[in-house]
Design an enzyme around this catalytic site. Structure first.
Site, PDB file in Angstrom:
ATOM      1  N   THR A   1     -42.262 -40.117   8.062  1.00 56.58           N
ATOM      2  CA  THR A   1     -41.661 -39.392   6.947  1.00 56.58           C
ATOM      3  C   THR A   1     -40.441 -38.589   7.385  1.00 56.58           C
ATOM      4  OG1 THR A   1     -43.715 -39.292   5.689  1.00 56.58           O
ATOM      5  CG2 THR A   1     -42.090 -37.588   5.224  1.00 56.58           C
ATOM      6  N   ASP A   2     -40.498 -38.005   8.563  1.00 59.52           N
ATOM      7  CA  ASP A   2     -39.356 -37.246   9.070  1.00 59.52           C
ATOM      8  C   ASP A   2     -38.132 -38.148   9.220  1.00 59.52           C
ATOM      9  OD1 ASP A   2     -40.417 -34.430   9.856  1.00 59.52           O
ATOM     10  OD2 ASP A   2     -41.920 -35.802  10.615  1.00 59.52           O
TER      11      ASP A   2
END
Length: 404
Positions: free
Chosen positions: A173-174
């Protein structure tokens, strides 16, 4: 890889102040730096970005930092001090973009929020990355990638039905959010530079929304059909056949037929053209109703071949298939080598280190790797003397007072 020293990336001439830490927002700044932006990473004196302390390590040397902070200059600056805030404003005056990922209201509390910095530079673009956005009842919460992934609905879909849901094994997600950071920055710069009256703006990016935006199928299926999609270990509900299949020599392959035309090619390759007129298999919608049966037929067929045999045969028939690669496989793959997906660059202590190459590939203004992640405060003198005209005596005073 031979670094093309003379090439000019498409973002050459753009200056970015990266106030962020860890992965998501800094990765977006790295992507901008890859394509020519002058990225100044502002770090806390003596401590620096927490990412410097994350593994893996070779002895005591962090191995993530060189690639995830490449093409940046490091400036130590304590934004809790008045002098630190003054220097930040001076930098903002000669910059285009500020990237930050503090909790909402933090920069405002320090007296260097968007409205304050906009007074210094009306053209400023500020990218604000948080876990849950600048607004809404959860805006105040601490934002980290793994909890945000769970909040997005992504984690719910992954794993086996008889076991707990599985989080991604790395900071997916980052990194996705970082791509949004770069995309948003480029879009805002394009708008600013084409507008009749140049004006900056701030962009609100959250971790969970970056992943949620990619799951339109989930939203539509629940909205129109009332379906709550449950977790499964692979592709399900989209295409059939699709999944992971083992070869005769024990390797695992991923095969997917995302269209009926692709399935036709697979059926012909399997010498099972009878399936094209069978009411259990002739369209994707009916194959999905017979998913296990369809996959089972394909699995039995794949087991007749070695990995290299099935890859060559289905490549010839235009059927999408790939071995499931380990990093060892990737290092020895000819295609990765031809595309310069892994490059070797100089490192001040390791000698050299390998890292992912620059993507995407521009024909006229290619990106490049100018330097690995910098040592803490490595560019203090260069930035403060050359960009802001501070003297060496000024620098000594700033060091003594702990500002840098």
């Amino acid at each position: 890889m031979e670094i093309k020293v003379g090439s000019q990336g498409p973002l050459t001439g753009i200056r970015v102040l990266d106030l962020s830490t860890m992965i998501a927002a800094p990765y977006g700044a790295v992507l901008l730096g890859d394509f020519g932006a002058d990225v100044i990473k502002v770090e806390i004196p003596k401590r620096g970005d927490s990412l410097r302390d994350m593994g893996p390590f070779h002895e005591d040397e962090p191995l993530r930092w060189p690639a995830l902070a490449r093409n940046k200059k490091s400036l130590t600056l304590d934004l809790h001090t008045e002098q630190g805030k003054k220097i930040l404003k001076e930098l903002v005056a000669v910059s285009d973009v500020v990237i930050e990922n503090f909790r909402p209201g933090t920069l405002e509390k320090w007296g260097v929020g968007y409205e304050v910095l906009k007074e210094v530079n009306n053209d400023l673009i500020m990218i604000r990355v948080t876990g849950y956005g600048q607004t809404g009842p959860n805006a105040h919460k601490a934002g980290f990638g793994t909890p945000a992934t769970a909040y997005s609905g992504f984690t719910y879909l992954h794993g086996y039905s008889d076991r707990p849901p599985i989080s991604p094994s790395f900071s997916l997600t980052d990194y996705i959010t970082g791509v949004y950071v770069a995309f948003a920055t480029a879009s805002a710069l394009f708008h600013r530079n084409r507008a009749d009256e140049q004006k900056g703006q701030f962009v609100d990016i959250s971790l969970y929304e970056s992943v949620f935006r990619m799951m339109e199928f989930l939203v539509a299926d629940y909205d129109q059909n009332g379906i709550i999609k449950e977790r499964s270990p692979g592709l399900s509900g989209h295409s059939s056949p699709a999944g992971t299949f083992q070869t005769k020599d024990g390797h695992w392959m991923v095969l997917v037929t995302s269209s009926d035309r692709t399935f036709e090619r697979l059926a012909k390759a399997m010498d099972r053209e009878d399936m094209l007129s069978d009411d259990r298999f002739y369209t994707n919608s009916v194959r999905l109703k017979n998913f296990d049966l369809t996959n089972g037929i394909v699995a039995d067929w794949v087991k007749q071949f070695t990995r290299d045999e099935i890859q060559k045969y289905l490549d010839e028939h235009g059927v999408p298939i790939s071995p499931i690669y380990s990093i060892e496989d990737i290092f020895s793959d000819e295609h990765y080598q031809a595309r310069e997906n892994i490059v070797e660059v100089e490192h001040p202590r390791l000698g050299t280190i390998k890292m992912p190459g620059v993507v995407p590939k521009f024909s006229g203004t290619p990106g490049k790797i100018r330097n690995v992640g910098p040592d803490l405060g490595e560019h203090n003198e260069e930035i403060l003397t050359e960009l802001l005209n501070y003297t060496n005596a000024d620098l000594e005073e700033l060091k003594k007072s702990g500002v840098i």
